[in-house]
Scaffold this active site. Structure first.
Site, mmCIF file in Angstrom:
data_model
loop_
_atom_site.group_PDB
_atom_site.id
_atom_site.type_symbol
_atom_site.label_atom_id
_atom_site.label_comp_id
_atom_site.label_asym_id
_atom_site.label_seq_id
_atom_site.Cartn_x
_atom_site.Cartn_y
_atom_site.Cartn_z
ATOM 1 C CD GLU A 110 -4.034 -35.298 -43.091
ATOM 2 O OE1 GLU A 110 -3.640 -36.321 -43.650
ATOM 3 O OE2 GLU A 110 -4.948 -34.594 -43.539
ATOM 4 C CB CYS A 123 -3.889 -25.158 -41.734
ATOM 5 S SG CYS A 123 -5.585 -25.714 -41.668
ATOM 6 C CB CYS A 130 -15.246 -33.024 -37.150
ATOM 7 S SG CYS A 130 -16.254 -31.573 -36.762
ATOM 8 C CB CYS A 134 -19.873 -30.134 -42.936
ATOM 9 S SG CYS A 134 -19.967 -29.034 -41.512
ATOM 10 C CB CYS A 137 -16.108 -31.584 -44.187
ATOM 11 S SG CYS A 137 -14.629 -31.641 -43.162
ATOM 12 C CD GLU A 192 -16.485 -25.824 -34.650
ATOM 13 O OE1 GLU A 192 -16.697 -25.707 -35.864
ATOM 14 O OE2 GLU A 192 -16.079 -24.879 -33.943
ATOM 15 C CB SER A 245 -17.733 -22.872 -41.865
ATOM 16 O OG SER A 245 -16.344 -22.879 -41.704
ATOM 17 C CG LEU A 246 -22.846 -18.168 -44.050
ATOM 18 C CD1 LEU A 246 -23.349 -18.231 -42.623
ATOM 19 C CD2 LEU A 246 -22.644 -16.703 -44.473
ATOM 20 C CG ASN A 322 -10.177 -28.419 -52.157
ATOM 21 O OD1 ASN A 322 -9.787 -28.125 -53.292
ATOM 22 N ND2 ASN A 322 -10.027 -27.603 -51.124
ATOM 23 C CB CYS A 365 -10.128 -26.261 -47.530
ATOM 24 S SG CYS A 365 -9.277 -24.748 -47.344
#
Ligand code: SAH
Ligand code: SF4
Length: 400
Positions: A110, A123, A130, A134, A137, A192, A245-246, A322, A365
């Site tokens: 996307e 974006c 990926c 995470c 995600c 990533e 991305s912490l 989200n 996101c």
């Protein structure tokens, strides 16, 4: 396969020139020069080609009137300009536009355009799926499928920029390069980016190149979950703006949320951020922090975050989580996000709360889940009224 940095572009080009046809979207400026050399053409031809392809959106060679006819004929038989095909195109009620693009073998990724008053941000995705996985995600939940090629990465910008120009009536012919619609690119789509480094670098170079998209380094942002060695290489090769991305202020929690932390823990990550700042186009790193109800959003977490980032000039970007069906996580309440932000700001940290855009078309996101086999699930989730592009027209679609 992209033209690689470090002098190997020529070799890649020659390998590709021996193949059936080459996709010119795979080449940055150096790659195009090497490709032209393999056709016994001078370097200025490469510059002309680059401008036709990226500035003017040419998809065939017929209209490239300032190229010699003999060269156009050569290109006809040996080269192509092919961006990933568009599978679907949706526009959110807030103007955010999301394309699902086909990257072959049943995979799609996307690309999201976010218009704002003073800028237009694209974006861009870097991988199908990926491997980092995470917890919060939806891309990670699909697993890793494959790296995108340079052509598939830059092809998203090529397709979006020229499609948008046409839809606002700026298209057609030369002389439109300064009517740029996309002013910023963020590598924050699926995947990533620093785990697809070789394909990423030529794409970034094209974004910055005045003969292509001419964006300043400050307006191109790579977002990473913290691939420490590749942060150093990015700084050495194409130092663009960096977002990290912490999501957690200590190793125990970050190990759970961002599994890559087990390999590159926070101490190493913070040191890499400081090194990056010595070459970065901006004098701060953006830390992204996804706000998860009851998981990472307490006052104590905020205070730990202040201590963690003390020696790294930075801005904090809080992203309201989200949700997606399988996550089992909840978005922090608005009041909690504000209180968390206030603690950071009271300590002098520049903090913003990201406005959620495009969530009615699952374009926000972490909601990007583009594999073609997932499309039915996507359409089931998108039950609200939305605008779709069909046959070049925008139509309203309402659920029945
Ligand atoms: N892989 C890169 C870039 C893509 S993700 C990275 O992780 O940085 C882009 C941003 O969206 C990251 O900060 C990511 O953590 C965040 N994100 C992922 N899932 C999310 C979700 N469900 N809600 C809000 N933000 C999310
Ligand atoms: Fe991968 Fe980024 Fe999603 Fe983590 S947040 S799974 S690194 S795309």
């Amino acid at each position: 396969m992209p033209a690689r940095a470090g002098g190997s572009a020529k070799q890649v080009v020659i390998e590709m020139a021996n193949a059936e046809t080459v996709n010119l979207l795979d080449f940055d400026a150096a790659g195009l020069v090497a490709y032209c050399a393999s056709l016994n053409e001078k370097p200025f031809r490469a510059k002309q080609l680059e401008r036709w392809i990226h500035q003017f959106g040419a998809a065939d060679f017929d209209g490239m009137t300032d190229l010699a006819k003999s060269l156009r004929e050569k290109l006809h038989t040996r080269a192509s300009i092919v961006a990933p095909a568009i599978v679907s195109d949706h526009i959110s009620s807030d103007g955010t536009r999301k394309w699902l693009v086909d990257v072959g073998n049943g995979n799609a990724v996307e690309t999201v355009y976010i218009p704002e008053e003073t800028r237009g941000t694209l974006c861009v995705s870097s991988q199908a799926g990926c491997a980092v996985n995470c917890r919060f995600c939806s891309t990670g939940k699909q697993g890793f499928n494959r790296n995108l090629t340079t052509a598939e990465i830059i092809g998203q910008l090529w397709m979006a920029e020229h499609t948008l120009r046409r839809s606002i009536g700026a298209g057609g012919g030369r002389g439109e390069a300064d009517q740029r619609v996309i002013t910023n690119v963020v590598m924050m789509g699926m995947g990533e980016p620093l785990l697809n480094f070789d394909a990423l670098i030529p794409a970034l170079r094209l974004m910055l190149d005045d003969n292509a998209y001419g964006l300043s380094r400050r307006r191109v942002t790579v977002s990473t979950s913290g691939v420490v060695p590749m942060m150093d290489r990015l700084g050495a090769e194409v130092p663009v703006a960096l977002a990290v991305s912490l999501h957690a202020p200590n190793d125990a929690l970050r190990d759970e949320l961002v599994p890559l932390n087990r390999k590159y823990p926070l101490r190493e990550l913070m040191a890499a951020c400081r090194r990056y700042l010595t070459v970065a186009p901006r004098d701060f790193i953006t830390f992204e922090y996804c706000m998860l109800d009851g998981v990472n959003d307490t006052d104590a977490h905020a205070r730990e975050l202040i201590a963690l980032t003390r020696d790294v000039p930075c801005k904090l970007n809080l992203i309201p989580f989200n949700p997606f069906p399988e996550s089992g996580l909840l978005r922090s309440k608005n009041e909690r996000i504000k209180a968390f932000a206030q603690i950071l700001m009271d300590a002098g940290l520049v903090t913003t709360i990201r406005k959620t855009r495009g969530d009615d078309i699952d374009a926000a996101c972490g909601q990007l889940a583009g594999e073609v086999k997932d499309r039915t699930r996507l359409s089931q989730r998108t039950q609200r009224t939305q605008r779709q592009i069909q046959g070049g027209k925008i139509i309203e679609v309402r659920p029945v």
